[in-house]
Design a protein around this motif. Structure first.
Motif, short mmCIF file in Angstrom:
data_model
loop_
_atom_site.label_atom_id
_atom_site.label_comp_id
_atom_site.label_asym_id
_atom_site.label_seq_id
_atom_site.Cartn_x
_atom_site.Cartn_y
_atom_site.Cartn_z
N GLU A 82 0.83 -1.20 0.00
CA GLU A 82 0.00 0.00 0.00
C GLU A 82 0.87 1.26 0.00
N ILE A 83 1.93 1.26 0.82
CA ILE A 83 2.85 2.40 0.86
C ILE A 83 3.51 2.60 -0.49
N ARG A 84 3.96 1.49 -1.07
CA ARG A 84 4.63 1.57 -2.37
C ARG A 84 3.70 2.16 -3.43
N LYS A 85 2.46 1.71 -3.47
CA LYS A 85 1.51 2.21 -4.47
C LYS A 85 1.25 3.70 -4.27
N ASN A 86 1.13 4.12 -3.01
CA ASN A 86 0.89 5.54 -2.74
C ASN A 86 2.07 6.40 -3.16
N ILE A 87 3.28 5.89 -2.92
CA ILE A 87 4.48 6.62 -3.33
C ILE A 87 4.54 6.78 -4.84
N LEU A 88 4.28 5.68 -5.54
CA LEU A 88 4.42 5.68 -6.99
C LEU A 88 3.34 6.49 -7.69
N ARG A 89 2.33 6.92 -6.95
CA ARG A 89 1.31 7.76 -7.57
C ARG A 89 1.88 9.11 -7.99
N PHE A 90 2.89 9.60 -7.25
CA PHE A 90 3.42 10.92 -7.57
C PHE A 90 4.94 10.94 -7.71
N LEU A 91 5.57 9.76 -7.66
CA LEU A 91 7.03 9.74 -7.69
C LEU A 91 7.53 8.65 -8.63
N ASP A 92 8.47 9.03 -9.49
CA ASP A 92 9.17 8.08 -10.36
C ASP A 92 10.63 8.07 -9.92
N ALA A 93 10.99 7.11 -9.08
CA ALA A 93 12.34 7.11 -8.50
C ALA A 93 13.41 7.03 -9.56
N GLU A 94 13.19 6.24 -10.60
CA GLU A 94 14.20 6.10 -11.65
C GLU A 94 14.46 7.43 -12.35
N ARG A 95 13.40 8.13 -12.65
CA ARG A 95 13.55 9.40 -13.37
C ARG A 95 14.01 10.53 -12.46
N ASP A 96 13.50 10.54 -11.22
CA ASP A 96 13.71 11.69 -10.35
C ASP A 96 14.96 11.61 -9.49
N ILE A 97 15.65 10.49 -9.50
CA ILE A 97 16.84 10.36 -8.67
C ILE A 97 17.91 11.36 -9.07
N SER A 98 17.89 11.80 -10.33
CA SER A 98 18.87 12.81 -10.77
C SER A 98 18.37 13.53 -12.01
N VAL A 99 18.67 14.82 -12.07
CA VAL A 99 18.50 15.53 -13.33
C VAL A 99 19.56 15.01 -14.30
N VAL A 100 19.32 15.16 -15.58
CA VAL A 100 20.27 14.69 -16.59
C VAL A 100 20.77 15.87 -17.41
N LYS A 101 21.79 15.60 -18.19
CA LYS A 101 22.47 16.67 -18.90
C LYS A 101 21.53 17.47 -19.81
N SER A 102 20.56 16.77 -20.40
CA SER A 102 19.65 17.47 -21.31
C SER A 102 18.67 18.39 -20.59
N SER A 103 18.62 18.31 -19.26
CA SER A 103 17.68 19.14 -18.49
C SER A 103 18.09 20.60 -18.49
N PHE A 104 19.39 20.86 -18.53
CA PHE A 104 19.91 22.22 -18.44
C PHE A 104 21.02 22.43 -19.45
N LYS A 105 21.42 23.68 -19.55
CA LYS A 105 22.63 24.02 -20.28
C LYS A 105 23.41 25.02 -19.44
N PRO A 106 24.72 25.12 -19.62
CA PRO A 106 25.50 26.07 -18.81
C PRO A 106 24.93 27.49 -18.91
N GLY A 107 24.82 28.14 -17.77
CA GLY A 107 24.28 29.49 -17.75
C GLY A 107 22.82 29.56 -17.38
N ASP A 108 22.11 28.43 -17.40
CA ASP A 108 20.71 28.43 -17.00
C ASP A 108 20.57 28.87 -15.55
#
Length: 271
Positions: A80-106
């Protein structure tokens, strides 16, 4: 300062718990249904009992040992806890921003201090991962190792190292305590304040060498640095990034997404 550190601690612990639950419990429904009683306790529960027994044998705490021996996983609540968490969280995606998310100077706003902004430097951008370090990775047995000292004299090192994925907190030393905490490190958190508290703010060459040596022991581990939370730690993040690049350390850096921090706080992302 105490308020800032308290928020750092709460957020880091919350993120670790979310990450641990979503990764360690993933795809366990069939396993749990196939083992309804008796030997149906998961390897995680046996690991926790075994580790606690070792600690209790050292400390002689019979009351705590008795409670641990009766500890059982509440499988339905876990799901039940796991299902509630996964309703608003994607651990694989959200564990880190990736290079394409930003560019230098942003310019971005800090999560816990929306009035303050941070410029994405060239060093920071160069260390952003191309893809999530957790992409397509699943583990049956994970260990989350804190640094409170409870494992001292426990002899749990080998058992901790036997886990598929080991998460450690705030760049805690391991070599000196290998027999108790193990040496395997796959994912290590590092609040920027650690630079000041454990490495003297890099005031001299000795402090910097000590830090570089600590990181060199991590090899291909993921070093997870919450860089976008509050104003004040950005200089420490930049110093760390510069040392990693200068010394060509093999450690892989990751920086939690702003969406992840918002999710942990229970607020809606504004990005």
């Amino acid at each position: 300062m105490r308020s800032v550190r308290k928020r750092w601690t709460i957020c880091t612990i919350s993120i670790l718990l979310i990450f641990y639950k979503t990764k360690e419990i993933a795809r366990t429904e069939e396993h749990q249904e196939a083992q309804p009683s008796g030997d149906g306790d998961s390897s995680l529960s046996r690991s926790m009992v075994n580790n606690s027994d070792k600690i209790n044998q050292k400390s002689g705490s019979s009351v705590f040992q008795h409670s641990v021996e009766r500890w059982k996983i509440n499988s339905s609540l876990v799901l039940e806890i796991r299902k509630n968490i996964l309703r608003f969280l994607d651990a694989e995606r959200d564990i880190s921003v990736v290079k394409s998310s930003f560019k230098p100077g942003d310019v971005i706003h800090y999560v816990l201090d929306r009035r303050r902004t941070l410029n994405i430097s060239q060093d920071l951008h160069s260390l952003l991962p191309e893809v999530s370090p957790m992409k397509n990775r699943r583990f049956k047995m994970c260990a989350v190792v804190g640094n409170s000292g409870i494992l001292l004299d426990s002899g749990c090192g080998k058992e901790i190292d036997s886990h598929e994925f080991v998460i450690r907190c705030n760049l805690a030393p391991v070599v000196e305590f290998a027999a108790d905490v193990g040496t395997k490190s796959d994912f290590i958190t590092m609040n920027p304040s650690v630079v000041q508290r454990a490495f003297g703010g890099f005031r001299n060459e000795s402090d910097r060498e000590k830090f570089v040596h600590r990181l060199s022991m991590l090899n291909d581990s993921v070093l997870w640095i919450p860089a976008f939370m509050v104003k004040g730690g950005e200089k420490h993040v930049e110093w760390v990034n510069a040392l990693i690049l200068k010394n060509k350390l093999k450690v892989r850096t990751a920086y939690p997404s702003l969406r992840l921090i918002h999710a942990v706080r229970g607020a809606s992302p504004e990005l």
